[in-house]
Design a protein around this motif. Structure first.
Motif, short mmCIF file in Angstrom:
data_model
loop_
_atom_site.label_atom_id
_atom_site.label_comp_id
_atom_site.label_asym_id
_atom_site.label_seq_id
_atom_site.Cartn_x
_atom_site.Cartn_y
_atom_site.Cartn_z
N PRO A 96 0.82 -1.21 0.00
CA PRO A 96 0.00 0.00 0.00
C PRO A 96 0.85 1.26 0.00
N SER A 97 0.23 2.37 -0.33
CA SER A 97 0.93 3.65 -0.33
C SER A 97 1.44 3.98 1.07
N GLY A 98 2.64 4.52 1.13
CA GLY A 98 3.20 4.93 2.41
C GLY A 98 3.95 3.84 3.14
N GLN A 141 10.86 -13.56 -10.20
CA GLN A 141 11.57 -14.51 -9.35
C GLN A 141 11.00 -14.53 -7.95
N GLY A 142 10.44 -13.43 -7.52
CA GLY A 142 9.87 -13.34 -6.18
C GLY A 142 9.12 -12.04 -6.02
N ILE A 143 8.33 -11.96 -4.94
CA ILE A 143 7.54 -10.77 -4.65
C ILE A 143 7.85 -10.29 -3.24
N ILE A 144 8.10 -8.99 -3.12
CA ILE A 144 8.20 -8.36 -1.81
C ILE A 144 6.96 -7.52 -1.61
N PHE A 145 6.17 -7.87 -0.61
CA PHE A 145 4.98 -7.09 -0.26
C PHE A 145 5.33 -6.30 0.99
N MET A 146 5.46 -5.00 0.83
CA MET A 146 5.94 -4.15 1.92
C MET A 146 4.78 -3.58 2.72
N VAL A 147 4.90 -3.63 4.03
CA VAL A 147 3.86 -3.08 4.90
C VAL A 147 4.50 -2.14 5.92
N ASP A 148 3.72 -1.20 6.37
CA ASP A 148 4.14 -0.28 7.43
C ASP A 148 3.78 -0.91 8.76
#
Length: 280
Positions: free
Chosen positions: A43-45, A127-134
Motif C-alpha cells: 500500500p501507499s506509504g 523470481q519473487g515478490i516483496i509485499f511491503m507493509v508499514d
C-alpha cells in the motif's frame, strides 16, 4: 597402415574435456542476458520507493508517491550469499551476473494497483515478490490501515493461488515466493515481525469471509449457485483461520521479516537482502 589408437585416444580426451565446457557456455550465455525480477508491492506509504532507492544506491533518499511502475537494476551486497551460486566457482565469468537483479516498484494507490495485477499475470519473468507493509500502521488503533493492507495482500495471494490452480500444465505453474517486509520497525508504535504476521493473518481471515459472503449474495441474486466459490477462497477451504502456511499447498512460500529503510540508526535491511539472495 599406421596405428590410429593414439589419435583416437587424443580425440576422445578432447571431446570429454570440451563438451562440458561448451554446454556450460551455451547454458549461461542464454540465461545471463535476462536478470531475475523482484516485484515490489504494498500500500501507499509503506516505504516501497524508499526501499528501491536504497537497494539501488545503498542509501534511502527523499521520495514521492509513485504514479507508474519503476524498474532499477541492483546488485546484492558482497557478503550476501546467492543460492544458485553455491555450485559456481568465483572464477566463473557468470559469477557477477548471479549477484544482479531487477526490482520493479509498483504504485500502491488503490486506483493504480492494476499495474501490480498486470505484472503478476506474467509470472515467468518474476523470481519473487516483496509485499511491503508499514509495521506502525497495523495496530488495532488504525483499523483502516490494517484493513486496506490485508485486503491488498489477500487479493495478491488469491491471484497467485488461482494462477497455480488454473495452470493447464505443470510447466505453466510458476511458484513465486513472497516476502512480507515489515518496514519501520525503528518506530516505537511498530509491531514486531511475528505480531505483524499474526495480525495480518487474522485480518485476512475476516477479508476472506466477507469476500465469500459477497460472492454468495451475488450468486443468489443471479441464481448461479455454482459460481465457483472455491476458486475465490484463499488458502484451505473451511471456516478455520487463515495462515500464510496454507499457501505452501499452492507452492507459495510466504515469509514475514522485519526491517527499516530509514531508521534513526541507519537502514536495517539485511534480512531482506538475505531473503533475496536465497531465492536467486
Amino acid at each position: 597402415m599406421p596405428d590410429s589408437t593414439p589419435l583416437l585416444l587424443v580425440t576422445s580426451i578432447l571431446l570429454v574435456l570440451s563438451i562440458p565446457l561448451l554446454l556450460h557456455l551455451i547454458i549461461y550465455s542464454t540465461t545471463s542476458d535476462t536478470l531475475p525480477t523482484i516485484l515490489l508491492l504494498g500500500p501507499s506509504g509503506a516505504g516501497k520507493t524508499s526501499l528501491i532507492t536504497h537497494l539501488e544506491r545503498g542509501r534511502p533518499s527523499v521520495t514521492r508517491t509513485s504514479q507508474t511502475p519503476h524498474t532499477v537494476e541492483v546488485s546484492l551486497p558482497v557478503k550476501t550469499p546467492v543460492a544458485s551460486a553455491s555450485f559456481r566457482s568465483p572464477n566463473d565469468p557468470t559469477w557477477e551476473v548471479t549477484k544482479k537483479l531487477l526490482v520493479q516498484d509498483t504504485p500502491g494507490h488503490g486506483k493504480l494497483r492494476h499495474y501490480a495485477t498486470d505484472s503478476i499475470s506474467k509470472p515467468q519473468s518474476i523470481q519473487g515478490i516483496i509485499f511491503m507493509v508499514d509495521a506502525a500502521d497495523l495496530s488495532s488503533d488504525n483499523s483502516d490501515g490494517l484493513r486496506q493492507t490485508a485486503e491488498y495482500l489477500h487479493d495478491v495471494l488469491l491471484q497467485l493461488q488461482k494462477q497455480v490452480t488454473e495452470a493447464k500444465t505443470s510447466k505453466a505453474r510458476k511458484e513465486i515466493p513472497m516476502l512480507v517486509a515489515a518496514n519501520k520497525l525503528d518506530l516505537f508504535t511498530a509491531l514486531p515481525a511475528p505480531l505483524v504476521q499474526s495480525t495480518l493473518e487474522s485480518e485476512i481471515t475476516k477479508v476472506r469471509t466477507s469476500s465469500s459472503r459477497g460472492l454468495l449474495d451475488s450468486a443468489v441474486a443471479t441464481k448461479d449457485l455454482d459460481a465457483g466459490e472455491d476458486k475465490e477462497w484463499l488458502g484451505e477451504v473451511g471456516e478455520g483461520k487463515f495462515a500464510f502456511l496454507q499457501m505452501e499447498e499452492f507452492g507459495i512460500q510466504v515469509k514475514v521479516l522485519g526491517g527499516s529503510v530509514a531508521g534513526a540508526d541507519g537502514p536495517d535491511v539485511k534480512q531482506w537482502w538475505d531473503w533475496i539472495g536465497a531465492i536467486l
